[in-house]
Design a protein around this motif. Structure first.
Motif, short mmCIF file in Angstrom:
data_model
loop_
_atom_site.label_atom_id
_atom_site.label_comp_id
_atom_site.label_asym_id
_atom_site.label_seq_id
_atom_site.Cartn_x
_atom_site.Cartn_y
_atom_site.Cartn_z
N UNK A 50 2.35 5.13 -5.57
CA UNK A 50 2.71 3.54 -6.02
C UNK A 50 3.92 3.35 -5.74
N UNK A 51 4.92 4.84 -5.69
CA UNK A 51 5.91 4.67 -6.05
C UNK A 51 7.08 5.07 -4.36
N UNK A 52 6.23 5.44 -3.85
CA UNK A 52 6.49 5.40 -2.24
C UNK A 52 7.63 6.43 -1.45
N UNK A 53 7.58 7.31 -2.26
CA UNK A 53 8.20 8.57 -1.97
C UNK A 53 7.40 9.63 -1.40
N UNK A 54 6.36 9.61 -0.23
CA UNK A 54 5.13 10.02 0.49
C UNK A 54 5.96 9.33 1.50
N UNK A 55 4.59 10.07 2.94
CA UNK A 55 4.93 10.06 4.46
C UNK A 55 3.76 9.35 4.87
#
Lengths: 611, 594
Positions: free
Chosen positions: B305-310
């Motif tokens: 949800x935080x768009x911090x992964x790939x």
């Protein structure tokens, strides 16, 4: 044959189903005249409505690239050129991000901004972000705007603990749509957690065309970046105290202040984000009409006797800022002419009176101050992104000449530099080498008479009037289109007209995801990824040295908004605000900024003085 | 900023013009646009919706006459009233100007700017001033009744009309703008494709994704009359039709379901009429492609949800057209699943894309040998470096060999492709090497290497394109997968090597990559704002095998866009062969693009 007939009928039927596009003509001026009424009643309330309670945010936003997005004559002409060259099939793709309100209103894709709805001109205005209540993901700006007046439609906020009801109860404000009196205020503010996340920015700042062309990848780059791994968001670096940098913790990273001024009282201080969002873009238009300023601009639909704005955009365009109209010196000079019986300046209707000109000058002075503030912020964010590293002198003597290399760094951890619209960003090194007499013996990154670097897109290089700059260090990425044969060629705008005389923007029939591009065009990326660097090398052979040493090399790291050749490419559809291509180019070049400067000295006789 | 002044360098121009080309084609003149100057114009170019009302420098053919007429106008005349609105500084400059001298460019532009400011004024018309001019009563009437109610652009138009009627010798009538409207599109469901207006809010899925479904159809209907003579047997004279329809169900800008149909051909034979067989319908309503493509991160946002992964891995699954190495390695419709990772970062690169692919079923090998047993495992990559883009691809095909009537087909094979695309000086270049390997050669796979290079160049003062392509095929190179209509792997070399894409004819120069070397030189001219195009091409093909059947050919293609949907195209091409009869192709086709 029966089947063939069926298919023909089916095709014809589908074509008929497509129907006619609504015939929208330039009627907004007349519509607005008919609408009348206060701005808060507007279905898309303009930012000036929000300004009443949020003056700081308004001021920051008013000079921002978000506010300039639709006002930009470069954007307007570029979008129109793409529209024209794709036979209208690019539709509202570009402009949907630049004026979501205008597109929701069904305005024509291309028209003069002067005749657009006032909120449409505001581009990415307050309600574009602060009415989003859905997590759309990477939607390339095609967000569904909430329609409705200021009071009825809740605003969305990243603040979980907003005390709006309390404020409404305690202040002399009104949420009554039946009366005209009292300062109007939105009756609800909805907490929307994703607003704090990078994905919120990614809904516009990752632009995937419907044919699979990856035009802008700021958010995609971010997702792979060290900043993302560290939990630093877009907002942390771009809405904090320092533009383009995160201090390390929320307490020091953001300003602290009252979010609103309600009925004269400033609300309790809390984290206050900066809405200026400086970047490479800057205004090239008349300072009377940008930054947005409700004290300056009156819409043509408004009654001049009751409107707050001093003049319409068309009237402002006739106000000669450079001649000094309204300034003390100019008006004194004009008075001298009156006394001497000389012919006076035939001021346009709106600027006949001295008082009117002086009032306009006061507004202009304020506008120029704000533009100056933006320029300072712009330099800050650019300097936080682009940096020069070590400069190594590899050789410097009479026999082998001068050989040195410059290290260029991406100083951010959040994305590549440049990012976003990288196909049209001008970032280059300008290097000159002079002998002791000041004679130029070497230049790279110098500009042609139009103001372009001497790359393939320079008209002077293309027309063989200047040589290609083979040593040019540039971080501009390149658009390439597929040719009918001969593979791909570098172009200013990625319209694949070699493949067909009738280019259309359609979705791809294949999975463009797998190829990372459509078959017709692509971008050759040339930006520097986070934590990475690039080396620029310069060799001046001994034969080029004049023998008149010591020599001096000046190295400048220059950032510009767009290349001048883009202005040439898009000029045929016309520029807003009575500007010529040359006028626009002059404005663009004025914004070219030298971020960093270094000097090297080469003294062959005293090696220690080579540094 | 340091600026360089241009110097004319004919030697350099000449070198650039001859270095790459060395041919007549390259030195043929640019037919249009040759006069365009390098310097950016100072002329104010009004935005299109207002352009018809505004003056342009080019339409004021007798500006000196007009200025003299205004300057010498008697008091109380329309001309004097008009000139009164000029800026005094400009008037002072015009007073200094004499008929014997030319206007400077800057002064010209100032005058045009002034005229355009005046044409926008609401006080230009005053009945008392214009009564003695040849202005029609109807126009006087419009000023009296309509003017105050008009918007600013319409006011400018009326003012322009006034000036035209008052000074017909100097002021032309308003022009008609030539800006296109959006063409009609086939929108079947949801928001119109790239249309303005309100957008639907869509629906939020349990995964957190928001979908705004919209269905849109597009394609092309092409009808051609063509003659193809391969020198062997009867020439082909046919009327042939091809219809390509794609249905695009967009769920979001990243997720979509695509179905493509070619209802008038079955992949190899087209619906046609010829005098020997009459009309033959080759109807095929089976989808040629049906696939879903998307992005895992967008399909399942709740995972990150935080768009911090790939999580932004792209994927495509279903029957789909796949193309790598510009079609030299793979160019086929395959049942496949592919996963892609973009924006990978390595020092020194700006972008890395890696695609893994598994395909099965109906793989067309070696230019049309369908292999239902084959499975394709591919790894395809593209890397952007500062000065070059690199494509490095590999495909492994596993398949049992099948012997039928003494002919062996199928068999395992390994295919590689490596390509570099860059600009060298003023030239766009690409260099590719492709190889196919197998334990044994069968009808489905050959062993060989294909070297392929091309360069293109845009001559000065034009957007024309001059191109040169050379190739060298060692032994019997075969593509991993190539659809039958694409024919042999040398199709991308030139228009002489490509099939017409419709009907039963082939290319005039063989596009099979068996022991051959050759190339093409061509030029594409653009006219009429690129809506009319002419391509001229010369090509040769040397047969390095035992047959020694060398060939050389020439071709011309003219294509022209009509309105916003129609394309007319005419082709004529011929080739002479050293050991067999010449080949000849001529065709005329009309396409409706929708």
């Amino acid at each position: 044959m029966k089947h063939l007939l069926t298919i023909c009928l089916l095709t014809t039927g589908l074509a008929i189903c497509a129907g006619q596009e609504p015939d929208v003509h330039l009627t907004f001026y007349q519509q607005l005249q008919a609408e009348g009424g206060p701005k808060w009643k507007n279905d898309y309330p303009p930012a000036t409505t929000c300004k009443e309670c949020h003056p700081t945010h308004y001021r920051q936003w008013s000079v921002s690239p978000h506010a300039y997005a639709q006002m930009s004559p470069v954007f307007n002409a570029m979008h129109a050129t793409i529209f024209k060259k794709t036979n209208g099939t690019s539709g509202d793709f570009c402009i949907r991000c630049h004026t979501p309100v205008g597109m929701n209103l069904g305005e024509p894709e291309f028209m003069s901004n002067i005749d657009r709805h006032p909120t449409s001109r505001e581009g990415v205005t307050c309600i574009v972000c602060h009415r989003i209540n859905t997590n759309y993901g990477k939607i390339s700006g095609r967000i569904a705007l909430e329609r409705g007046n200021l009071i009825d439609v809740p605003v969305t906020t990243p603040n979980e603990k907003i005390r709006l009801k309390e404020i409404i109860a305690q202040s002399n404000v009104s949420t009554d749509t039946q009366t005209e009196s009292g300062t109007k205020i939105h009756q609800a503010a909805t907490y929307f957690a994703p607003m704090q996340e990078s994905g919120f920015c990614g809904s516009c700042h990752d632009v995937l065309l419907h044919n699979g062309f990856r035009l802008e990848e700021a958010f995609s780059e971010y997702k792979r970046s060290p900043a993302a791994k560290q939990g630093i968001s877009c907002q942390d670096c771009h809405m904090g105290v320092e533009h383009g940098a995160f201090s390390g913790d929320d307490a020091t990273n953001y300003h602290l202040g009252g979010i609103a001024t309600v009925d004269g009282d400033v609300t309790q201080p809390r984290k206050m984000t900066n809405h200026m969002f400086p970047g490479p873009d800057h205004s090239v238009i008349h300072p009377g009409i940008f930054p947005h300023n409700d004290q300056a601009v009156r819409d043509e639909s408004e009654d001049p006797n009751t409107a707050i704005g001093l003049a319409t955009i068309r009237e402002w365009l006739t106000f000669d800022v450079d001649a000094g109209w309204g300034s003390k010196a100019f008006e004194q000079q004009e008075w001298q002419r009156v006394k001497a019986g000389q012919e006076l300046t035939p001021f346009p209707e709106r600027w006949q009176t001295r008082a009117g000109r002086q009032k306009a000058r006061r507004i202009i002075d304020g506008q120029l101050d704000l533009l100056g503030e933006y320029q300072v912020a712009r330099n800050e964010v650019l300097r936080n992104g682009f940096q020069l590293g070590d400069i190594d002198i590899l050789s410097a003597d009479r026999k082998s000449g001068i050989d040195f290399q410059v290290d260029v760094l991406n100083a951010t951890t959040g994305h590549g530099v440049p990012t976003g619209f990288i196909g049209e960003r001008v970032i280059f090194l300008q290097v000159t080498v002079l002998d002791v007499g000041g004679n130029l013996i070497y230049a790279s990154g110098d500009l042609d008479p139009n103001g372009d670097v001497r790359d393939l897109h320079s008209l002077y290089v293309h027309n063989h009037e200047l040589p290609l700059d083979k040593d040019l260090f540039t971080l501009q990425s390149r658009f390439l289109t597929t040719n009918v044969r001969g593979n791909e060629r570098e172009v200013v705008l990625p319209i694949p007209f070699s493949l067909t005389p009738l280019p259309y923007i359609n979705p791809q029939s294949n999975a463009s995801t797998l190829e990372g591009r459509p078959t017709t065009a692509r971008i050759h990326k040339n930006n520097i990824m986070p934590n990475d660097h690039r080396i620029a090398r310069y060799r001046i052979p001994a034969s080029q040295l004049t023998g008149n040493g010591p020599y001096r090399a000046d190295i400048r790291f220059v950032v510009g908004m767009v290349p001048i050749n883009l202005i040439h490419e898009i000029k045929d559809v016309g520029f807003d605000y009575d500007m010529s291509a040359r006028d626009i180019a002059a404005g663009v070049l004025k914004g070219h900024t030298v971020l960093w400067e270094r000097t090297l000295h080469f003294n062959f006789d005293t090696p220690g003085e080579t540094k | 900023m340091i600026q360089q002044q241009p110097t004319t360098t004919p030697l350099r121009a000449s070198l650039h013009g001859t270095l790459l080309l060395l041919s007549l084609l390259a030195v043929l003149p640019t037919l249009v646009g040759g006069a365009e100057s390098s310097a950016l114009t100072r002329e104010v170019i009004p935005v299109n919706p207002e352009a018809d009302a505004q003056f342009t420098f080019t339409e004021l053919t007798d500006l000196p006459g007009f200025i003299t007429f205004l300057r010498d106008a008697e008091p109380g005349t329309p001309a004097q009233h008009f000139y009164r609105l000029f800026n005094p500084a400009l008037k002072a400059e015009l007073m200094r100007w004499s008929l014997e001298s030319d206007f400077s460019e800057a002064l010209n532009m100032e005058i045009v700017k002034m005229l355009n400011q005046i044409v926008r004024r609401s006080d230009l018309y005053d009945a008392s001033f214009w009564t003695d001019s040849p202005v029609s009563p109807a126009l006087h009437g419009r000023f009296a009744t309509e003017f105050s109610r008009l918007g600013p652009v319409d006011r400018s138009r009326l003012n322009r009309q006034l000036l035209h009627q008052a000074f017909p010798d100097f002021v032309a009538a308003p022009r008609t703008p030539s800006f296109p409207e959006r063409p009609e599109r086939i929108h079947l469901l949801g928001d119109a494709f790239l249309g303005s207006g309100d957008l639907q809010k869509g629906m939020t899925l349990p995964t957190g994704a928001t979908w705004q479904p919209s269905l849109f159809a597009f394609g092309n209907l092409r009808v051609a009359g063509q003659h193809f003579d391969s020198g062997n047997g009867e020439p082909i004279n046919e009327l042939v039709a091809r219809l390509d329809v794609t249905l695009n169900l967009a769920l979001t800008p990243t997720e979509r379901v695509v179905a493509s149909f070619c209802p008038l051909d079955d992949g190899t034979a087209f619906t046609h009429y010829d005098e020997n067989t009459g009309t033959e319908l080759e109807l095929d309503l089976e989808p040629d492609a049906l696939f879903l493509e998307g992005d895992f991160g967008e399909l399942f946002p709740f995972i990150d949800p935080q768009d911090r992964g790939s999580m932004d891995l792209g994927f495509a699954v279903g029957r789909q057209p796949i193309r790598f190495q510009r079609g030299l390695l793979v160019d086929d419709n395959l049942d496949a699943i592919g996963i892609v990772k973009n924006n990978m970062m390595l020092p020194g690169t700006s972008n890395i894309r890696m695609t893994g692919l598994f395909a099965w079923n109906e793989i067309n090998r070696n230019g049309g040998v369908e292999d239902d047993n084959a499975m394709l495992f591919g790894l395809f990559s593209a890397v952007d470096f500062a000065r070059t883009s690199m494509e490095l691809d590999a495909a492994l095909i596993t398949s049992d060999t099948v012997t039928e009537d003494d002919r062996i087909s199928g068999g395992d094979s390994l295919h590689f492709g490596l390509g570099f695309i860059q600009r060298v000086g003023l030239y766009n270049t690409s260099f590719r090497i492709n190889a196919s390997m197998a334990d044994e050669e069968t009808d489905s796979v050959g062993k060989g290497v294909l070297l392929f290079a091309d360069a293109s160049y845009t001559p000065a003062h034009s957007v024309d394109m001059v191109y040169v392509t050379v190739f060298w095929a060692i032994d019997a190179y075969s593509a991993a997968a190539r659809r039958p209509t694409a024919q042999g792997p040398l199709g991308p070399a030139g228009i002489l090597f490509e099939g017409p894409g419709i009907g039963s004819g082939g290319s005039v120069l063989s596009n099979l990559a068996n022991d051959t070397a050759g190339g093409v030189m061509g030029r594409q001219w653009f006219f009429n704002e690129t809506r009319t195009q002419l391509i001229g091409e010369l090509g040769v093909r040397a047969d390095l095998g035992s047959a020694g059947n060398h060939a050389g050919g020439a071709g011309l293609r003219l294509q022209h866009a009509m309105g916003q949907h129609w394309i007319l195209r005419g082709d004529v091409a011929g080739a002479a062969l050293s050991e067999s009869e010449p080949h000849f192709y001529t065709g005329l086709s009309l396409s409706y693009q929708f």
